[in-house]
Write a protein that holds these residues in place. Structure first.
Motif, short mmCIF file in Angstrom:
data_model
loop_
_atom_site.label_atom_id
_atom_site.label_comp_id
_atom_site.label_asym_id
_atom_site.label_seq_id
_atom_site.Cartn_x
_atom_site.Cartn_y
_atom_site.Cartn_z
N THR A 44 -2.70 -10.13 12.85
CA THR A 44 -2.81 -10.98 14.03
C THR A 44 -1.78 -10.55 15.07
N ARG A 45 -1.89 -11.11 16.26
CA ARG A 45 -0.95 -10.77 17.34
C ARG A 45 0.50 -11.08 16.99
N ASP A 46 0.70 -12.09 16.13
CA ASP A 46 2.07 -12.43 15.73
C ASP A 46 2.51 -11.70 14.47
N GLY A 47 1.74 -10.69 14.04
CA GLY A 47 2.14 -9.85 12.92
C GLY A 47 1.79 -10.38 11.55
N LYS A 48 1.01 -11.44 11.48
CA LYS A 48 0.63 -12.01 10.19
C LYS A 48 -0.57 -11.24 9.62
N LEU A 49 -0.50 -10.96 8.31
CA LEU A 49 -1.61 -10.30 7.64
C LEU A 49 -2.65 -11.34 7.26
N VAL A 50 -3.91 -11.03 7.49
CA VAL A 50 -5.00 -11.96 7.16
C VAL A 50 -6.19 -11.16 6.63
N MET A 51 -6.84 -11.69 5.60
CA MET A 51 -8.02 -11.05 5.03
C MET A 51 -9.24 -11.59 5.76
N THR A 52 -9.96 -10.69 6.45
CA THR A 52 -11.11 -11.11 7.25
C THR A 52 -12.43 -10.54 6.76
N THR A 53 -12.40 -9.72 5.72
CA THR A 53 -13.63 -9.16 5.16
C THR A 53 -13.58 -9.22 3.64
N GLN A 54 -14.75 -9.13 3.03
CA GLN A 54 -14.81 -9.12 1.57
C GLN A 54 -14.14 -7.86 1.02
N ALA A 55 -14.26 -6.74 1.72
CA ALA A 55 -13.62 -5.50 1.27
C ALA A 55 -12.10 -5.66 1.23
N GLN A 56 -11.54 -6.33 2.21
CA GLN A 56 -10.10 -6.58 2.21
C GLN A 56 -9.72 -7.46 1.02
N ARG A 57 -10.49 -8.50 0.76
CA ARG A 57 -10.21 -9.38 -0.36
C ARG A 57 -10.29 -8.63 -1.68
N ASP A 58 -11.29 -7.77 -1.82
CA ASP A 58 -11.43 -6.99 -3.05
C ASP A 58 -10.23 -6.06 -3.24
N THR A 59 -9.84 -5.37 -2.18
CA THR A 59 -8.69 -4.46 -2.25
C THR A 59 -7.42 -5.22 -2.61
N CYS A 60 -7.19 -6.33 -1.95
CA CYS A 60 -5.98 -7.12 -2.21
C CYS A 60 -5.99 -7.71 -3.62
N GLY A 61 -7.13 -8.18 -4.07
CA GLY A 61 -7.24 -8.75 -5.40
C GLY A 61 -6.96 -7.72 -6.49
N ARG A 62 -7.56 -6.53 -6.34
CA ARG A 62 -7.32 -5.45 -7.32
C ARG A 62 -5.86 -5.02 -7.31
N ALA A 63 -5.29 -4.87 -6.12
CA ALA A 63 -3.90 -4.42 -6.00
C ALA A 63 -2.96 -5.46 -6.62
N ALA A 64 -3.15 -6.73 -6.31
CA ALA A 64 -2.27 -7.77 -6.85
C ALA A 64 -2.37 -7.82 -8.37
N TRP A 65 -3.56 -7.75 -8.88
CA TRP A 65 -3.76 -7.78 -10.33
C TRP A 65 -3.04 -6.61 -10.99
N ARG A 66 -3.19 -5.41 -10.42
CA ARG A 66 -2.58 -4.21 -11.01
C ARG A 66 -1.06 -4.25 -10.91
N VAL A 67 -0.53 -4.71 -9.79
CA VAL A 67 0.93 -4.82 -9.63
C VAL A 67 1.49 -5.74 -10.71
N LEU A 68 0.86 -6.86 -10.93
CA LEU A 68 1.33 -7.79 -11.95
C LEU A 68 1.16 -7.22 -13.36
N GLU A 69 0.11 -6.46 -13.55
CA GLU A 69 -0.12 -5.83 -14.84
C GLU A 69 0.97 -4.79 -15.16
N LEU A 70 1.49 -4.14 -14.14
CA LEU A 70 2.52 -3.11 -14.34
C LEU A 70 3.86 -3.68 -14.81
N GLN A 71 4.08 -4.97 -14.61
CA GLN A 71 5.29 -5.66 -15.06
C GLN A 71 6.56 -4.95 -14.59
N VAL A 72 6.68 -4.79 -13.28
CA VAL A 72 7.86 -4.14 -12.72
C VAL A 72 9.01 -5.13 -12.64
N ALA A 73 10.22 -4.58 -12.55
CA ALA A 73 11.42 -5.41 -12.54
C ALA A 73 11.90 -5.69 -11.11
#
Length: 168
Positions: A44-73
């Motif tokens: 957005t104009r104020d720099g906020k990230l927003v998911m506006t398409t299903q492809a964005q939601r899919d990418t974000c969902g997969r990435a979040a799941w994998r990051v948590l699965e990696l169990q980083v410190a």
């Protein structure tokens, strides 16, 4: 945060299969995945990230799941991935929009349909009762399809006028 392309992530995933306990490699991969998710989103104009398409939601969902699965410190990265996963999950919720109009129309259609069918059955006109039931069901389906929407779509529509840069 640097942007990472799919090739880099693929290479990090490959390296992780060779050294599955390498914490630095896990952190690099988790960081790359989160950066890719952020880059996929619209801004957005104020720099906020927003998911506006299903492809964005899919990418974000997969990435979040994998990051948590990696169990980083890295608590900040884990928190960001958890928040991203929560946002994707909450976006799946179906809500009435606009709430009052949709709810009122649903109630009116259901009550009118039931009343009409009851009147026809009491009049022993089962053909018209069947027609009334079919028409009221079709009208109810229309109301539900028109006024029930996933919350992410509503947020995306509301943010549309303030989108500065579209993601994927």
């Amino acid at each position: 945060m640097p942007e990472y392309d799919s090739q880099t992530i693929h290479e990090l995933e490959r390296l992780l299969t060779v050294s599955p306990f390498d914490q630095q490699l896990r952190l690099r991969l988790a960081t790359a995945l989160y950066a890719q998710a952020c880059a996929a989103c619209s801004v957005t104009r104020d720099g906020k990230l927003v998911m506006t398409t299903q492809a964005q939601r899919d990418t974000c969902g997969r990435a979040a799941w994998r990051v948590l699965e990696l169990q980083v410190a890295d608590p900040a990265l884990v928190q960001a991935a958890t928040e991203l996963q929560r946002e994707v999950r909450e976006g799946d919720d179906w809500i009435w929009h606009p709430r009052g109009t949709g709810t009122l129309l649903t109630a009116v259609v259901v009550l009118a349909g039931l009343a009409l069918v009851s009147i026809m059955v009491r009049a022993d006109d089962f053909v018209l009762a069947g027609v009334a039931a079919a028409l009221s069901s079709a009208l109810l389906a229309f109301v539900v399809l028109r006024f029930r929407r996933q919350s992410w779509r509503i947020r995306a529509e509301q943010a549309q006028t303030s989108i500065w840069e579209h993601g994927i």
